[in-house]
Design an enzyme around this catalytic site. Structure first.
Site, mmCIF file in Angstrom:
data_model
loop_
_atom_site.group_PDB
_atom_site.id
_atom_site.type_symbol
_atom_site.label_atom_id
_atom_site.label_comp_id
_atom_site.label_asym_id
_atom_site.label_seq_id
_atom_site.Cartn_x
_atom_site.Cartn_y
_atom_site.Cartn_z
ATOM 1 N N CYS A 41 0.821 -1.213 0.000
ATOM 2 C CA CYS A 41 0.000 0.000 0.000
ATOM 3 C C CYS A 41 0.852 1.259 0.000
ATOM 4 O O CYS A 41 0.655 2.157 -0.806
ATOM 5 C CB CYS A 41 -0.955 0.002 1.200
ATOM 6 S SG CYS A 41 -1.813 1.556 1.390
ATOM 7 N N CYS A 46 -1.510 1.715 -3.142
ATOM 8 C CA CYS A 46 -2.472 2.802 -2.912
ATOM 9 C C CYS A 46 -1.845 4.196 -2.879
ATOM 10 O O CYS A 46 -2.334 5.104 -3.553
ATOM 11 C CB CYS A 46 -3.192 2.601 -1.574
ATOM 12 S SG CYS A 46 -3.475 0.905 -1.120
ATOM 13 N N LYS A 49 0.105 5.345 -6.141
ATOM 14 C CA LYS A 49 -0.924 5.404 -7.192
ATOM 15 C C LYS A 49 -1.777 6.649 -7.040
ATOM 16 O O LYS A 49 -2.005 7.391 -7.983
ATOM 17 C CB LYS A 49 -1.775 4.121 -7.132
ATOM 18 C CG LYS A 49 -2.913 3.996 -8.103
ATOM 19 C CD LYS A 49 -4.197 4.653 -7.662
ATOM 20 C CE LYS A 49 -4.662 4.301 -6.285
ATOM 21 N NZ LYS A 49 -5.231 2.989 -6.121
ATOM 22 N N TYR A 175 -9.188 -3.232 -10.999
ATOM 23 C CA TYR A 175 -8.818 -1.987 -10.318
ATOM 24 C C TYR A 175 -7.556 -1.368 -10.949
ATOM 25 O O TYR A 175 -7.531 -0.196 -11.302
ATOM 26 C CB TYR A 175 -8.456 -2.274 -8.866
ATOM 27 C CG TYR A 175 -9.557 -2.465 -7.869
ATOM 28 C CD1 TYR A 175 -9.894 -1.441 -6.984
ATOM 29 C CD2 TYR A 175 -10.225 -3.677 -7.740
ATOM 30 C CE1 TYR A 175 -10.854 -1.619 -6.011
ATOM 31 C CE2 TYR A 175 -11.195 -3.863 -6.781
ATOM 32 C CZ TYR A 175 -11.510 -2.831 -5.913
ATOM 33 O OH TYR A 175 -12.468 -3.012 -4.955
ATOM 34 N N ILE A 176 -6.501 -2.192 -11.025
ATOM 35 C CA ILE A 176 -5.197 -1.630 -11.398
ATOM 36 C C ILE A 176 -5.187 -1.213 -12.865
ATOM 37 O O ILE A 176 -4.706 -0.129 -13.204
ATOM 38 C CB ILE A 176 -4.072 -2.649 -11.081
ATOM 39 C CG1 ILE A 176 -4.000 -2.860 -9.560
ATOM 40 C CG2 ILE A 176 -2.729 -2.185 -11.638
ATOM 41 C CD1 ILE A 176 -2.955 -3.872 -9.101
ATOM 42 N N GLU A 179 -7.247 2.002 -13.287
ATOM 43 C CA GLU A 179 -6.594 3.165 -12.665
ATOM 44 C C GLU A 179 -5.392 3.629 -13.490
ATOM 45 O O GLU A 179 -5.230 4.828 -13.764
ATOM 46 C CB GLU A 179 -6.166 2.819 -11.236
ATOM 47 C CG GLU A 179 -7.359 2.654 -10.305
ATOM 48 C CD GLU A 179 -6.988 2.352 -8.857
ATOM 49 O OE1 GLU A 179 -7.814 2.593 -7.979
ATOM 50 O OE2 GLU A 179 -5.868 1.873 -8.601
ATOM 51 N N HIS A 433 -26.857 21.776 0.061
ATOM 52 C CA HIS A 433 -26.958 22.360 -1.269
ATOM 53 C C HIS A 433 -26.023 23.541 -1.435
ATOM 54 O O HIS A 433 -25.893 24.333 -0.512
ATOM 55 C CB HIS A 433 -28.410 22.824 -1.497
ATOM 56 C CG HIS A 433 -28.651 23.318 -2.874
ATOM 57 N ND1 HIS A 433 -28.745 22.474 -3.951
ATOM 58 C CD2 HIS A 433 -28.794 24.582 -3.348
ATOM 59 C CE1 HIS A 433 -28.960 23.195 -5.042
ATOM 60 N NE2 HIS A 433 -28.985 24.476 -4.699
ATOM 61 N N GLU A 438 -25.883 15.614 -2.420
ATOM 62 C CA GLU A 438 -27.277 15.782 -1.978
ATOM 63 C C GLU A 438 -28.224 14.881 -2.761
ATOM 64 O O GLU A 438 -29.298 14.531 -2.283
ATOM 65 C CB GLU A 438 -27.721 17.244 -2.067
ATOM 66 C CG GLU A 438 -27.796 17.787 -3.481
ATOM 67 C CD GLU A 438 -28.252 19.260 -3.519
ATOM 68 O OE1 GLU A 438 -29.270 19.580 -2.897
ATOM 69 O OE2 GLU A 438 -27.558 20.079 -4.154
#
Ligand code: NDP
Length: 449
Positions: A41, A46, A49, A175-176, A179, A433, A438
């Site tokens: 990580c 993580c 990245k 994922y990798i 990304e 807002h 929202e």
């Protein structure tokens, strides 16, 4: 009787977190690490990245600024400088991790650990004993055995490329792959994504997968679907990737992002009879015990959820049970996760597909809209927000988002969903807002499709 109460193998996110928590309760703890402290990580995943994601994002910001009256001339990106500053930050973090271990009183044993018995680990030839052993050795990129595979890079090398490639072919759609395709294409690399199936991000909600793939294609990423690479050849300049379809893609760089496999090969687990699955993953029960009860495993090495916060939560819960008499079960059903592709994904709980399999009747609430910022920039992008609700109990089973800040927004919603919030309670929450988030409390009518 033993050298230590707890001996951890692997100083990554799980190993460090569990060791420190155990030491906090007075356990005598040592952690075995052959490489740098911090693990995937911090050093190869993580963190670096996300720093590259931030780096790439400025391209959009600079383009979008025009819509707000800015003229930014001569903006150029220097890949080398980004890598250099990123690496400086990693050295800083590594130092912090080492300091945290020292402050907690955890001894770092430099070397490779091999488990030689229920209470015994050999560290570079020296035997160390402990009442409990925790294996937290993580995972590494999986590479299929095809001709020319030695020419390819994985995310490990992609995070340290000496220069931005002009063209890159990325194999995989997880994922990798998504990304890195987003980072590199945004910074200017002509990017081709090769999928063996129809769609990216298997396991994510269908609407999310479709929305992200559509936007990635619109941003210039080239897709090949239902094909696999059969060989890679080195050319005078660059490489040729031959696909099962017969097509040959010429490129400057080939990256494989085809999953990660547990780091167990050198641990000597077979010799002492610890059960592993075919890919080397250590089999544990819900107390993270292997079938030798003094030996435990958490995180990627068990190949259940390959996510840093899971490894940390598992390791801490183990330390709590062993050294604070505080046994509790982790909840994985409301595990939030994000993919830092462009646009970003944040998700928690069940997908529509999973909910349809598990519940008799569900209601879907969906919003797809242009973010306010882009009314002035003209950028063609849409936010997707989606709630999956159990019709019988009104409980919100899942929340999914595609768009800026999805990770930040979904982390907060994960609290509500973990608390068992109903759609009525979402409706009762007053909107903030103007925000994108929202929309999660203002979606009134269920989708009819
Ligand atoms: P993933 O499991 O996410 O994706 C693997 C991809 O590779 C899939 O698209 C899969 O296709 C494809 N694939 C697998 N084998 C082959 C093959 N032999 N030939 C062609 N394609 C193949 O793995 P990643 O490597 O992307 O990431 C590993 C893990 O790391 C993730 O699962 C995630 O848990 C973690 N991670 C988390 C991040 C985050 O939290 N943001 C970021 C990065 C990684 P198919 O879908 O058809 O099976």
């Amino acid at each position: 009787m033993y050298d230590y109460d707890l001996l951890t193998i692997g100083a990554g996110s799980g190993g460090v977190a569990g060791s420190r928590r155990a030491a906090e309760y007075g356990a005598r703890v040592a952690i075995v690490e052959a490489g740098r402290v911090g693990g995937t990580c911090v050093l190869r995943g993580c963190v670096p990245k996300k720093l590259l994601v931030y780096g790439a994002r400025f391209r959009d910001e600079i383009e979008d600024a025009r819509g707000f009256g800015w003229t930014i001339d001569g903006a150029r990106h220097d890949w080398g400088r980004l890598i250099e500053t990123k690496n400086r930050e990693l050295v800083r973090l590594e130092g912090i991790y080492e300091q945290m271990l020292a402050n907690s009183g955890v001894t770092v044993l430099r070397g490779r650990g091999r488990v030689t018995g229920p209470h015994e680990v050999e560290v570079d030839g020296r035997t160390v004993t402990a009442e409990n052993i925790l294996i937290a050795t993580g995972s590494h990129p999986y590479l299929p055995k095809i001709p020319g595979i030695e020419h390819v890079i994985t995310s490990d090398e992609a995070l340290d490329l000496p220069a931005l490639p002009g063209r890159i072919v990325i194999i995989g759609g997880g994922y990798i792959a998504t990304e890195f395709a987003s980072i590199l294409s945004t910074l200017g690399a002509a990017t081709t994504l090769v999928l063996r199936s129809e769609q990216i991000l298997r396991g994510f909600d269908g609407d999310v997968r479709e929305a992200v793939a559509g936007e990635m294609a619109a941003r210039g990423i080239d897709f090949r679907r239902h094909v696999e690479p059969v060989r890679i050849d080195r050319l005078a300049e660059g490489f040729a990737v031959t696909l099962t379809s017969g097509e040959v893609l010429e490129t400057d760089l080939v990256m494989f992002a085809t999953g990660r496999v547990p780091n167990t090969a050198a641990l000597g687990l077979d010799a002492i009879g610890i059960h592993t699955r075919d890919n080397g993953a250590i089999v544990v029960n819900d107390r993270f015990e292997t079938h030798i009860r003094s030996i435990h495993a958490v995180g990627d090495v068990t190949d259940r959820f390959q996510l840093t916060p899971v490894a940390i939560a598992e390791a801490r819960s183990l330390a709590e049970r062993l050294y604070n008499d505080n046994g509790y079960k982790l909840r994985y059903d409301t595990l939030p996760t994000a993919v830092f592709c462009t646009p970003q994904i944040g998700t928690v709980g069940l997908t529509e597909e999973a909910a349809r399999r598990m519940y008799a009747s569900i209601r879907i609430f969906r919003a797809r809209f242009r973010p306010m910022k882009h009314t002035l920039t003209g950028r063609e992008t849409r936010i997707l927000m989606k709630l999956v609700v159990d019709a019988a109990s009104d409980r919100v089973l899942g929340a999914h988002m595609v768009g800026d800040d999805a990770a930040e927004i979904i982390q907060s919603l994960a609290v509500a969903i973990t608390c068992g919030a109903t759609k009525k309670q979402f409706d009762e929450t007053i909107a903030l807002h103007p925000s994108a988030a929202e929309e999660f409390v203002t979606m009134r009518a269920p989708a009819t499709d």
